[in-house]
Design an enzyme around this catalytic site. Structure first.
Site, PDB file in Angstrom:
ATOM      1  N   ASP A  45       0.778  -1.242   0.000  1.00 33.21           N
ATOM      2  CA  ASP A  45       0.000   0.000   0.000  1.00 33.21           C
ATOM      3  C   ASP A  45       0.815   1.301   0.000  1.00 33.21           C
ATOM      4  O   ASP A  45       1.817   1.401   0.711  1.00 33.21           O
ATOM      5  CB  ASP A  45      -0.873   0.081   1.252  1.00 33.21           C
ATOM      6  CG  ASP A  45      -1.608  -1.190   1.556  1.00 33.21           C
ATOM      7  OD1 ASP A  45      -1.573  -2.108   0.737  1.00 33.21           O
ATOM      8  OD2 ASP A  45      -2.206  -1.257   2.637  1.00 33.21           O
TER       9      ASP A  45
HETATM   10  N1  DQQ Z   1      -2.215  -3.842   3.713  1.00 34.61           N
HETATM   11  C1  DQQ Z   1      -3.643  -3.929   3.740  1.00 34.61           C
HETATM   12  C2  DQQ Z   1      -4.013  -3.035   4.871  1.00 34.61           C
HETATM   13  C3  DQQ Z   1      -2.913  -3.254   5.848  1.00 34.61           C
HETATM   14  C4  DQQ Z   1      -1.736  -3.397   4.987  1.00 34.61           C
HETATM   15  C5  DQQ Z   1      -4.225  -3.555   2.418  1.00 34.61           C
HETATM   16  C6  DQQ Z   1      -0.715  -4.334   5.521  1.00 34.61           C
HETATM   17  O1  DQQ Z   1      -5.231  -3.304   5.435  1.00 34.61           O
HETATM   18  O2  DQQ Z   1      -2.776  -2.242   6.803  1.00 34.61           O
HETATM   19  O3  DQQ Z   1      -3.471  -4.000   1.351  1.00 34.61           O
HETATM   20  O4  DQQ Z   1       0.432  -4.283   4.716  1.00 34.61           O
END
Ligand code: DQQ
Length: 505
Positions: A45
C-alpha cells in the site's frame, strides 16, 4: 489466488543477499521503469501520501528481505514533481512493543507543524492504531510512548479486523476513521475524535456496509471488511473510498458518493474506483498545494508465486492520478507531470479503422498513448498492445484493450488478457466496466510500462498487470462497425530510476 498475506516460504529468512536482490529486481524485464517501485523486495500500500513544504512524500509498505509480505516497514521516497522519486531512509520499522509484527498502513498529518504518522501497529496477530512523530525533514521518526493510542476495537462489536486510518482536522479537533467490519453485517468505517492525536473517543460507526445481501462474485461486492478507508470532498460531494476485503482476500477498491454531516455518512451511490479490481488496491489520496486530489494505488502482481520469488521484487505503485467530480461520478487522469517523461513524440494520422493494422512507427513497452476516437453505436474499437505477430498475421501474444459503444451515450471498456502471455501461471481474468460516451467520443489514454498497464477511457480507469513472454512491442488497431481515429499522439516514456538503488536507504 495466492494469499499475499500468508507467504508460503521464507518469511524469516532472506532468500537472497541484499545486493543480489537489487540486481535481480533491476534486471527483470517485467519491472516497470516509470512507475515507482521499491528498490527490491516487497511493496504494497501507499501510505502517508502528502505534500509537505512543497515536497511530495510517498511512504509505502515495504519488506526489503524479499518479495513477500512479512515484517512490514514503511519505505519512503520524496519528489518535487510527483514522477521522479528520491529514496529516503526507511521511516518505520517494527520494534518490541505494539508494532513488533509490522508497521501496517497509515497516514501523515501536520500536527501544528509536527509531521505525525498514524499507522496500524501489528502485535499478537492483530493491529491497533499507533503514532510516530517526525523530524522537520521527515527523515527520522520516533514512536509515541502512548502506543497503541486506541487499546481495542469498539466494545461490544465483533470485528473481522481493525486497521488503516484516515485522519483530518475539523473544528479544532482531530477526527479519525479506522477500517473495519461488523461480523455478519459488512465492512465498516469507525469514527473517533481526539484533541491531541493520542487520546481518542469513539463516536460510533461512520458507515456500515451490507455484505450479506450482496452477490459475493459481483465486481462491486462490498466485502466483509473495509481496508484503507479514505474520506474526502471533491467539488460539492463527499467521497468515502475503501478496499473491499474478505477472509484474507484483497478484492477491489470501491467508493461511496454521499454526504458527510455530523458523525455519519449518508451514502447515495456505490461505484467502482478502478475496473482492474485488485490491481489498483488500497488507494490513498491527499490534496496537494495546488488543490488537486491526488491518488496512488498498489498494483499487485499477477504472475505465479515462483516467478515473483525468482524476480526479487513484488508490487508497483500506480502513477499518481487526479480525481475530479464529473456529473455525479469521479473522473481520473494521470497528473499532468507524467508528461515530463515523454520523449520521441509520434503523431498518429486520422483515419477510419477496420481490419487489423499494425500501427506504423509506434511500438514499445514503455509508452504513453493518447487516442482520440469516435464510435458509432454498436461499434467496437480494439487496441492490441505488447503484440508478437506471426508471419501469417496472427498474434502469438497480444494484450487487448477494447471499447464498445453500447448506445445511449454509454460504452464498455474491456481488457482481455487471455492472449497476453504464453506463461500459463499468469492472471488472465477479464476486466471491464462502463464508460460514458457522449456523442460516441472516446478519449483513451494508455500507459504501458512493461508489466504495468494503466488505461483511462473518458476518465474511467482500468489498471492491471501483464507479463508477455515473447517481448512483443507491436501495437495493432482494428474496429468492428464505424470507428474514426482522429489525429492522435504517442510517446516513449523515460525511466525514472537510472542508477542502482540501495535496498535500505
Ligand atoms: N495492507 C492492507 C491493509 C494493511 C496493509 C491492504 C498491511 O489493510 O494495513 O493491502 O500491509
Amino acid at each position: 489466488m495466492t494469499d499475499l498475506f500468508q507467504p508460503t516460504a521464507g518469511e524469516s529468512a532472506p532468500i537472497h543477499s541484499k545486493d543480489e536482490l537489487v540486481t535481480l529486481a533491476e534486471s527483470d524485464r517485467h519491472r516497470p521503469r516509470f512507475h515507482f517501485v521499491s528498490p527490491a523486495g516487497w511493496l504494497n500500500d501507499p501510505n502517508g501520501v502528502a505534500q509537505w513544504d512543497g515536497t511530495y512524500h510517498l511512504f509505502y509498505q515495504y519488506n526489503p528481505d524479499g518479495p513477500f509480505h512479512g515484517n512490514i516497514k514503511w519505505g519512503h521516497a520524496s519528489s518535487t514533481n510527483l514522477v521522479n522519486w528520491h529514496d529516503e531512509p526507511i521511516a518505520l520499522e517494527p520494534s518490541a512493543g505494539p508494532d513488533a509484527e509490522g508497521c501496517w498502513s497509515g497516514v501523515l498529518v501536520n500536527d501544528d507543524g509536527v509531521p505525525t504518522l498514524i499507522y496500524s501497529g501489528r502485535h499478537d496477530g492483530v493491529e491497533l492504531p499507533c503514532v510516530a512523530v517526525g523530524s522537520p525533514d521527515l527523515r527520522t521518526w520516533s514512536k509515541a510512548p502512548e502506543n497503541p493510542v486506541i487499546a481495542a476495537p469498539p466494545p461490544g462489536v465483533e470485528v473481522p479486523a481493525f486497521r488503516d486510518h484516515c485522519v483530518w482536522k475539523q473544528d479544532g479537533m482531530w477526527r479519525q476513521l479506522v477500517g473495519s467490519g461488523v461480523q455478519g453485517q459488512g465492512g465498516a468505517a469507525f469514527l473517533y475524535e481526539s484533541g491531541d492525536l493520542r487520546n481518542w473517543s469513539y463516536l460510533g460507526p461512520l458507515l456500515v456496509g451490507e455484505a450479506a445481501s450482496q452477490d459475493r462474485d459481483a465486481s462491486d461486492w462490498q466485502g466483509t471488511m473495509w481496508e484503507c478507508v479514505d474520506l474526502f470532498r471533491v467539488g460539492t460531494r463527499d467521497i468515502l473510498v475503501f478496499s473491499a476485503w474478505n477472509d484474507e482476500e484483497t478484492l477491489h477498491p470501491l467508493y461511496w458518493i454521499g454526504t458527510y454531516t455530523g458523525d455519519t455518512f449518508s451514502p447515495e451511490n456505490l461505484l467502482r474506483l478502478d475496473y482492474g479490481g485488485r490491481f489498483f488496491y488500497a488507494p490513498q489520496s491527499f490534496e496537494d498545494e495546488a488543490g488537486r486530489r491526488v491518488m496512488f494505488g498498489w498494483l499487485q502482481e499477477g504472475r505465479g508465486e515462483a516467478a515473483v520469488q525468482a524476480s526479487g521484487w513484488s508490487g508497483a505503485m500506480s502513477l499518481p492520478r487526479t480525481a475530479e467530480l464529473v456529473g455525479s461520478e469521479l473522473s481520473f487522469a494521470p497528473v499532468a507531470e507524467v508528461a515530463n517523461l515523454r520523449r520521441d513524440h509520434q503523431s498518429i494520422d486520422a483515419r477510419n479503422l477496420g481490419t487489423v493494422e499494425i500501427l506504423d512507427g509506434v511500438a514499445g513497452n514503455q509508452l504513453d498513448l493518447e487516442l482520440d476516437l469516435r464510435l458509432e453505436p454498436g461499434a467496437t474499437f480494439r487496441l492490441g498492445l505488447l503484440a508478437s505477430v506471426n508471419s501469417d498475421g496472427s498474434a502469438a501474444e497480444e494484450t487487448m484493450v477494447s471499447v464498445t459503444h453500447d448506445g445511449l451515450e454509454a460504452g464498455t471498456l474491456r481488457l482481455d488478457r487471455s492472449a497476453s502471455s504464453l506463461d500459463p501461471d499468469v492472471d488472465v481474468e477479464d476486466k471491464s466496466g462502463p464508460v460514458p460516451l457522449a456523442d460516441g467520443v472516446l478519449r483513451l489514454r494508455v500507459l504501458v510500462d512493461h508489466s504495468a498497464l494503466e488505461i483511462f477511457a473518458n476518465g474511467k480507469p482500468l489498471t492491471a498487470r501483464v507479463y508477455p513472454s515473447l517481448d512483443g512491442e507491436a501495437i495493432r488497431l482494428s474496429a468492428t462497425g464505424a470507428v474514426q481515429l482522429r489525429a492522435s499522439d504517442a510517446w516513449r516514456m523515460e525511466g525514472i530510476f537510472n542508477h542502482s538503488r540501495n535496498l535500505r536507504p
